[in-house]
Design a protein around this motif. Structure first.
Motif, mmCIF file in Angstrom:
data_model
loop_
_atom_site.group_PDB
_atom_site.id
_atom_site.type_symbol
_atom_site.label_atom_id
_atom_site.label_comp_id
_atom_site.label_asym_id
_atom_site.label_seq_id
_atom_site.Cartn_x
_atom_site.Cartn_y
_atom_site.Cartn_z
ATOM 1 N N LEU A 263 -9.426 7.541 -6.394
ATOM 2 C CA LEU A 263 -8.842 7.522 -5.699
ATOM 3 C C LEU A 263 -7.285 7.908 -4.966
ATOM 4 O O LEU A 263 -6.417 7.516 -6.596
ATOM 5 N N LYS A 264 -6.592 8.215 -5.101
ATOM 6 C CA LYS A 264 -4.889 8.545 -4.583
ATOM 7 C C LYS A 264 -4.208 8.500 -3.727
ATOM 8 O O LYS A 264 -5.131 7.971 -2.041
ATOM 9 N N PRO A 265 -3.036 8.907 -3.342
ATOM 10 C CA PRO A 265 -2.339 8.631 -2.294
ATOM 11 C C PRO A 265 -3.142 9.788 -0.895
ATOM 12 O O PRO A 265 -3.036 11.170 -1.412
ATOM 13 N N ASN A 266 -3.047 9.476 -0.113
ATOM 14 C CA ASN A 266 -3.301 10.104 1.449
ATOM 15 C C ASN A 266 -2.024 11.346 1.220
ATOM 16 O O ASN A 266 -2.748 12.400 1.414
ATOM 17 N N ASP A 267 -0.753 10.822 1.398
ATOM 18 C CA ASP A 267 0.142 11.851 2.409
ATOM 19 C C ASP A 267 1.246 11.274 2.402
ATOM 20 O O ASP A 267 1.923 10.291 3.251
ATOM 21 N N THR A 268 2.097 11.256 0.842
ATOM 22 C CA THR A 268 3.651 10.520 1.046
ATOM 23 C C THR A 268 4.502 12.015 0.996
ATOM 24 O O THR A 268 5.776 10.986 1.172
ATOM 25 N N ASN A 269 3.794 12.760 1.627
ATOM 26 C CA ASN A 269 5.546 14.574 1.914
ATOM 27 C C ASN A 269 6.400 13.990 0.775
ATOM 28 O O ASN A 269 7.444 14.274 1.046
ATOM 29 N N LYS A 270 5.867 14.088 -0.878
ATOM 30 C CA LYS A 270 7.055 13.978 -1.367
ATOM 31 C C LYS A 270 6.065 15.002 -2.751
ATOM 32 O O LYS A 270 5.175 15.477 -2.412
ATOM 33 N N LEU A 271 7.280 15.431 -3.307
ATOM 34 C CA LEU A 271 6.592 16.497 -4.306
ATOM 35 C C LEU A 271 5.631 16.396 -4.730
ATOM 36 O O LEU A 271 4.368 16.987 -5.336
ATOM 37 N N ASN A 272 5.895 15.085 -5.742
ATOM 38 C CA ASN A 272 4.998 14.735 -6.339
ATOM 39 C C ASN A 272 4.088 12.995 -5.907
ATOM 40 O O ASN A 272 4.890 12.415 -5.895
ATOM 41 N N GLU A 273 2.739 13.344 -5.234
ATOM 42 C CA GLU A 273 2.802 12.280 -4.719
ATOM 43 C C GLU A 273 2.122 11.102 -5.167
ATOM 44 O O GLU A 273 1.537 9.796 -5.242
ATOM 45 N N TRP A 274 2.420 10.480 -6.745
ATOM 46 C CA TRP A 274 2.508 9.256 -7.756
ATOM 47 C C TRP A 274 3.445 8.924 -8.062
ATOM 48 O O TRP A 274 3.203 7.998 -8.598
ATOM 49 N N GLU A 275 4.346 9.460 -7.558
ATOM 50 C CA GLU A 275 5.545 8.825 -7.579
ATOM 51 C C GLU A 275 6.229 7.639 -6.738
ATOM 52 O O GLU A 275 6.656 8.638 -5.828
ATOM 53 N N PHE A 276 5.617 7.233 -6.888
ATOM 54 C CA PHE A 276 6.029 5.528 -6.234
ATOM 55 C C PHE A 276 7.482 5.598 -5.629
ATOM 56 O O PHE A 276 7.653 4.947 -4.557
ATOM 57 N N ASN A 277 8.008 5.318 -6.589
ATOM 58 C CA ASN A 277 9.014 4.646 -6.551
ATOM 59 C C ASN A 277 10.360 5.944 -5.234
ATOM 60 O O ASN A 277 11.152 5.414 -4.667
ATOM 61 N N LYS A 278 9.415 7.300 -4.852
ATOM 62 C CA LYS A 278 10.446 8.124 -4.157
ATOM 63 C C LYS A 278 9.468 7.484 -2.582
ATOM 64 O O LYS A 278 10.323 8.297 -1.606
ATOM 65 N N TRP A 279 8.642 7.029 -2.632
ATOM 66 C CA TRP A 279 8.145 6.640 -1.413
ATOM 67 C C TRP A 279 8.634 5.912 -0.255
ATOM 68 O O TRP A 279 9.698 4.822 -0.620
ATOM 69 N N ASP A 280 8.725 6.860 0.889
ATOM 70 C CA ASP A 280 9.800 5.580 2.175
ATOM 71 C C ASP A 280 8.821 4.188 2.990
ATOM 72 O O ASP A 280 9.402 4.760 3.883
ATOM 73 N N THR A 281 7.791 4.044 2.487
ATOM 74 C CA THR A 281 6.601 3.672 2.671
ATOM 75 C C THR A 281 6.268 2.248 2.103
ATOM 76 O O THR A 281 6.321 2.846 1.235
ATOM 77 N N HIS A 282 6.081 1.300 3.303
ATOM 78 C CA HIS A 282 5.140 -0.532 1.947
ATOM 79 C C HIS A 282 4.040 0.772 2.103
ATOM 80 O O HIS A 282 3.517 -0.376 1.530
ATOM 81 N N ASP A 283 3.283 0.713 3.435
ATOM 82 C CA ASP A 283 1.914 0.734 3.724
ATOM 83 C C ASP A 283 1.720 2.245 3.590
ATOM 84 O O ASP A 283 1.431 3.369 3.673
ATOM 85 N N ILE A 284 0.763 1.991 1.893
ATOM 86 C CA ILE A 284 -0.331 3.965 1.481
ATOM 87 C C ILE A 284 -1.765 3.202 2.327
ATOM 88 O O ILE A 284 -2.213 2.335 1.411
ATOM 89 N N LEU A 285 -2.040 4.634 2.096
ATOM 90 C CA LEU A 285 -3.535 4.499 2.239
ATOM 91 C C LEU A 285 -4.058 5.255 0.638
ATOM 92 O O LEU A 285 -3.634 6.855 0.699
ATOM 93 N N PHE A 286 -5.197 5.431 0.384
ATOM 94 C CA PHE A 286 -5.358 5.440 -0.824
ATOM 95 C C PHE A 286 -6.436 6.594 -0.274
ATOM 96 O O PHE A 286 -7.160 5.310 0.597
ATOM 97 N N VAL A 287 -7.090 7.133 -0.749
ATOM 98 C CA VAL A 287 -8.233 8.292 -0.266
ATOM 99 C C VAL A 287 -8.860 8.105 -1.511
ATOM 100 O O VAL A 287 -8.869 9.123 -2.284
#
Length: 289
Positions: A263-287
């Protein structure tokens, strides 16, 4: 003599477990709960209270749902009463994924008063809703009956963790949804914990979509779900992703679990989708990858 008593006690527990063994069919339209040893149907929880407030969801149109008074619950219940819904964007995400996988079961882990659960059941999907608050479980049960959903919904009155134990609940002021699990404390309500792996004692699911919002207990819930994720093809998980002050390396543990189960983050609009410290939302969809 001690050996005889031990064998008698063991046989008694075995018989009790066998008598109380539940099936998928026997749990539909019911509240169920599990203690350290076995599951049971909890008809005593499915009681309609005089303080239940009848509201209606806008989607699906005019769907009945029982909530708390605005004074008791200033967040979810107030939103449902005033606007006919709560977390509408996230509900739409789950609806979309269930339409993609109509044979999946929807697990609403941390259901609160059941906005997600009632919506999905009304749309015709199989739903299992978990909540540790007895008032929430009772309200979902009343909503289930009012909406004619007893062929779609099962309610689990337990907290979800990785061990079997009894815990106390601490709830935020005027915010029923903000409930934490703490060590048993005198004078506070208690509940038994279950793991997602425990569901395999009853169900033989092949596919699932999950919403998980359990106030910083997500790592424990995932830790107790290894067998579940091995046996059930989980297509998507929508979860509240917050760094936990009580769980060391919360983010790393969650992402390691997701990676190990494809499973991976669906869309974080970040260069590296696994860099959770840069996510700008608390609701994450893993697909599923």
């Amino acid at each position: 003599m001690k050996i005889r008593k031990y064998l008698e006690l063991t046989n008694k527990r075995k018989c009790l477990t066998e008598k109380s063994k539940l099936t998928d069919a026997s749990t539909i339209g019911k509240v169920i709960t599990r203690n350290i040893t076995h599951w049971r149907i909890a008809d005593d929880i499915c009681q309609h209270g005089e303080d239940f407030v009848l509201a209606h969801l806008k989607y699906p149109p005019n769907t009945p749902i029982y909530v708390y008074t605005k004074e008791v619950d200033q967040y979810v219940s107030k939103s449902v009463i005033n606007r006919g819904g709560q977390e509408t964007t996230n509900v739409a995400i789950i609806v979309d994924y269930m339409k993609r996988f109509p044979n999946a079961v929807f697990l609403d882990i941390g259901a609160n008063v059941g906005v997600f659960a009632i919506t999905l059941a009304t749309l015709g999907f199989r739903v299992i809703a978990f909540d540790c608050q007895i008032g929430n479980a009772a309200r979902i049960c009343s909503s289930m009956k009012a909406g004619g959903l007893t062929d779609k919904l099962t309610i689990v009155h337990n907290a979800v963790s990785n061990v079997h134990q009894k815990v106390s609940l601490r709830t935020g002021k005027q915010n029923i949804g903000m409930t934490w699990l703490v060590k048993t404390q005198l004078g506070k309500p208690t509940v038994d914990t279950v793991s997602l792996d425990d569901l395999l004692e009853i169900y033989d699911f092949k596919q699932a979509v999950i919403k998980m919002d359990i106030e910083l207990s997500e790592v424990k819930a995932l830790t107790g779900a290894f067998n579940f994720f091995q046996q059930v093809r989980v297509e998507a998980i929508l979860m509240e992703f917050l760094e936990s002050p009580i769980e060391s390396k919360f983010g790393e543990k969650v992402l390691d679990f997701m990676k190990s189960h494809h499973l991976k983050p669906n869309d974080t609009n970040k260069l590296n989708e696994w860099e959770f410290n840069k996510w700008d939302t608390h609701d994450i969809l893993f697909v599923r990858q």
